[in-house]
Design an enzyme around this catalytic site. Structure first.
Site, PDB file in Angstrom:
ATOM      1  CG  HIS A 184      -4.276   0.413   4.270  1.00 29.04           C
ATOM      2  ND1 HIS A 184      -3.625  -0.155   3.186  1.00 29.04           N
ATOM      3  CD2 HIS A 184      -5.386   1.013   3.767  1.00 29.04           C
ATOM      4  CE1 HIS A 184      -4.328   0.075   2.090  1.00 29.04           C
ATOM      5  NE2 HIS A 184      -5.390   0.785   2.408  1.00 29.04           N
ATOM      6  CG  ASP A 211      -6.838   1.662  -0.719  1.00 31.08           C
ATOM      7  OD1 ASP A 211      -5.712   1.441  -1.211  1.00 31.08           O
ATOM      8  OD2 ASP A 211      -7.210   1.198   0.368  1.00 31.08           O
ATOM      9  CB  CYS A 224      -0.948   0.003   1.196  1.00 29.72           C
ATOM     10  SG  CYS A 224      -0.160   0.170   2.819  1.00 29.72           S
TER      11      CYS A 224
END
Length: 274
Positions: free
Chosen positions: A109, A124, A70
């Site tokens: 995250h 995302d 991420c």
């Protein structure tokens, strides 16, 4: 501030032409990114700590096509969105997917808040096979339909919980923490997930990519294709080194080096012995 190579990024994800900072453009970029750039933690399994500077991200994700987690995906995406004129802020979240409610998790995250015409959207491209394939309205508490998924936000004591539809109903994905994180927070989270032996990304093989048929994931030995959120995934168990090498290269588009494949096999044999 270093500027990303937008031409290289657009060519890599297959989104051509001039792009205005609109919701339609944002959705095109999210989908193109997810279909082209795979989520993966192979470098972490091989003992590396991914570099987060823009030059390293572009080299790894665009030129070497190696996949990333991420902090890498959303770090590159944030730089490209800003260069295109979007208003973007980072978000920090606690991963909840597959984790019992009573187990505390750290803020490891990175997601993004994109503001367009006064409305805030979640973007995302770095949550593996569960990342939404289009922007989600952060103010909405209803179910939001996107390609190959349904999502909703739920107010929680410690932030804003994102849930994703599954065959068993809605499941927790991650909880967005209040406040705006700083780059040092990303560095710390990146180091932690890459070096903490009990961290999920350090101890399990995890790959994800959007493919024409649906959402493709590989968790240790388990290869799964999910065609719709309400359907059970089609699964296959990988057994041999040759199978792993072929699936990683052909299905996820990640070129893998011999020492990285060694690390993958060591991990899956430890977690899922035959």
């Amino acid at each position: 501030m270093d500027l990303p190579d937008l031409a290289a990024y657009q060519a890599r994800i297959g989104v051509a032409g001039a792009l205005a900072p609109t919701r339609a453009t944002l959705d095109r970029l999210i989908l193109g990114h997810a279909r082209t750039l795979a989520f993966g933690n192979i470098e972490v399994l091989a003992g590396g700590v991914p570099a987060l500077d823009l030059a390293s991200l572009q080299a790894k994700l665009l030129r070497e096509q190696r996949g990333g987690h991420c902090y890498e995906h959303n770090g590159l995406f944030m730089a490209c969105l800003r260069a295109l004129g979007f208003s973007v802020a980072p978000l920090e979240a606690r991963v909840r997917l597959g984790i019992p409610a009573e187990v505390a998790t750290p803020r490891t995250h990175l997601a993004l808040r994109v503001t367009i015409d006064g409305q805030d959207w979640l973007a995302d491209v770095g949550f593996g096979g569960t990342a939404p394939l289009a922007a989600l309205a952060l103010a909405s508490r209803g179910v939001q339909e996107v390609p190959l998924g349904r999502y909703r936000f739920v107010d929680a004591d410690d932030g804003l919980l994102l849930q994703a539809a599954s065959p068993e109903g809605f499941v927790d994905a991650y909880c967005i923490a209040p406040g705006v994180p700083r780059p040092i927070d990303f560095e710390l989270g990146n180091w932690w997930v890459a070096t903490q032996p009990k961290a999920f990304l350090k101890s399990n093989l995890q790959l994800g990519r959007a493919v024409p048929e649906g959402r493709l994931t590989l968790f240790n030995r388990n290869l799964a294709l999910r065609r719709a959120p309400e359907l059970a995934p089609e699964t296959r168990v990988l057994q041999t080194r040759a199978e792993f090498a072929a699936v990683i290269a052909d299905r996820f588009g990640i070129p893998i080096r011999p020492h990285e494949l060694d690390a993958v096999m060591t991990t899956v044999q430890r977690q899922s012995p035959l």
